[in-house]
Write an enzyme that holds these catalytic residues in place. Structure first.
Site, PDB file in Angstrom:
ATOM      1  N   ASP A 141      42.706  40.364  33.926  1.00 16.07           N
ATOM      2  CA  ASP A 141      41.803  41.360  34.518  1.00 16.07           C
ATOM      3  C   ASP A 141      42.538  42.690  34.429  1.00 16.07           C
ATOM      4  O   ASP A 141      43.212  43.109  35.356  1.00 16.07           O
ATOM      5  CB  ASP A 141      41.489  40.974  35.967  1.00 16.07           C
ATOM      6  N   CYS A 187      36.540  45.998  34.922  1.00 14.58           N
ATOM      7  CA  CYS A 187      35.426  46.493  35.744  1.00 14.58           C
ATOM      8  C   CYS A 187      34.945  47.802  35.118  1.00 14.58           C
ATOM      9  O   CYS A 187      34.873  48.839  35.770  1.00 14.58           O
ATOM     10  CB  CYS A 187      35.817  46.671  37.210  1.00 14.58           C
TER      11      CYS A 187
END
Length: 384
Positions: A284, A337
């Site tokens: 991530d 994100c």
């Protein structure tokens, strides 16, 4: 504090934000000097400041300037509110608007209403096509609050019942089977029994859906290579009902993870230096955060093309390092994100072209229209 006094405080904070002082720092500095302000006052001032930052460009056009007074006036007008209600000059309120201020400002154009710098308006259109305007519009507004039901401790019904005890109304959300959208009293969550007992964790619904997209099974060796605060590591532990290894280049980001894991009943092992191989490795990676600019809107205005290029270099380097930890037959998962193509599928194409033994088995872009933040996830496997 009265609503007008909160407005004056927001103006002062907005005037302090700049290249040397970030929004959170400006808010903290104000709060330290405003001992009279209660928790509700601090939250209300923060909301006013962040409302402006989400639509700073259009607020400046509508309010007729870049100063705190003009920005707050513009933000209020964009929301259909009458600034004269707060700009009264009474006690701690902002001074009344003068004729020059009243005459300033104009209706924002279509480009202004995207509330992005020009170069990002263009990149949004390149990345998102027809969805660009809708995504930009979503980022102009506050984000919903989501919880992840921790299936190591409770099911959906049990968690909702516990939250109801503290007046926190929720409803399931279709992005993830464990997601609850908070409808009432989100600021009570941290003090609620459901949170204290580990029944729920604060986590965006799309972030939960990223973990749902991973091919996780009980018994697997799992590494969260860019763990940060550990939200996805906790979600992975709940899915595998086993141990998850967590690594971050800055171990300080994981400082709260042991306490969070203990509350959740999850087995998370922080690793300063990973070794061995794993069935699933999640990266991530650091990114622009463009998919989460509803929550951190200052990022819209501080991101530059050079900074984006630097982030892409970091992302590529992380993928190169992490692929060495994937066991034969294992999965390398990449997540951001972000809604920007150069950080997302573009990185996967470059990686697979440079290392042809890897192929992309699945990918998914989540957008605010899906209900949560903007996230991207791709799962890659090594060809035998």
């Amino acid at each position: 504090m009265t609503p007008a006094a909160r407005a004056q405080a927001a103006i002062e904070v907005l005037d302090r934000i700049g290249p040397e002082i970030a929004a959170e720092q400006a808010l903290t500095n104000w709060a330290r000097g405003a001992r009279y302000a209660g928790s509700g006052d601090r939250a209300a001032v923060r909301d006013l400041v962040f409302d402006v930052l989400r639509r700073r460009r259009s607020a400046a056009v509508r309010g007729g300037g870049e100063g705190g007074r003009a920005l707050l006036r513009g933000s209020l007008l964009l929301s259909g509110e009458d600034p004269d209600r707060l700009f009264t000059g009474e006690r701690h309120a902002p001074a009344p608007l003068d004729e020059r201020e009243r005459a300033a400002g104009s209706d924002p154009g279509a480009e202004d209403l995207m509330d992005l710098p020009d170069w990002l308006c263009a990149l949004f259109r390149e990345s998102l096509g027809d969805a660009a305007a809708d995504v930009a519009e979503a980022l102009r507004h506050r984000a919903p609050v989501f919880l992840r039901v921790n299936t190591l401790r409770a099911d959906i019904a049990t968690a909702q019942a516990a939250l109801n005890e503290d007046g926190i109304a929720t409803r399931p959300h279709p992005l993830s089977a464990q997601a609850l959208e908070v409808l009432e009293n989100p600021r009570r969550i941290n003090g609620s029994r459901a949170f204290r007992d580990g029944l729920v964790e604060l986590q965006d619904a799309a972030s939960q859906a990223v973990v749902d997209a991973l091919p996780l099974r009980p018994g697997q060796r799992v590494l969260d290579y860019c763990a940060g605060g550990g939200g996805k590591a906790l979600a992975m532990a709940a899915r595998t009902r086993g141990q998850v290894m967590a690594h971050d280049s800055d171990p300080g980001r994981m400082r709260d993870l042991p306490a969070r894991a203990a509350r959740a009943g999850a087995e998370i092992v922080p690793l300063p230096n990973p070794t061995g191989q794993y069935d699933v490795v999640l990266c991530d990676v650091p990114c622009s955060g463009s998919g989460a600019w509803r929550r951190a809107p200052e990022g819209k205005w501080t991101l530059t093309p050079d900074r984006l290029d630097a982030l892409r270099d970091v992302q590529a380097a992380i993928l190169r390092r992490a692929q060495g930890y994937v066991a034969p037959g294992g999965v390398l998962a990449y997540a951001t994100c972000s809604v920007l193509e150069p950080e997302n599928m573009s990185q996967i194409r470059i990686f697979c072209a440079d290392l042809p033994e890897w192929r992309c088995a699945s990918d998914r872009q989540f957008l605010p229209a899906d209900g949560g933040d903007g996230f991207f996830v791709a799962c890659m496997t090594r060809l035998r």
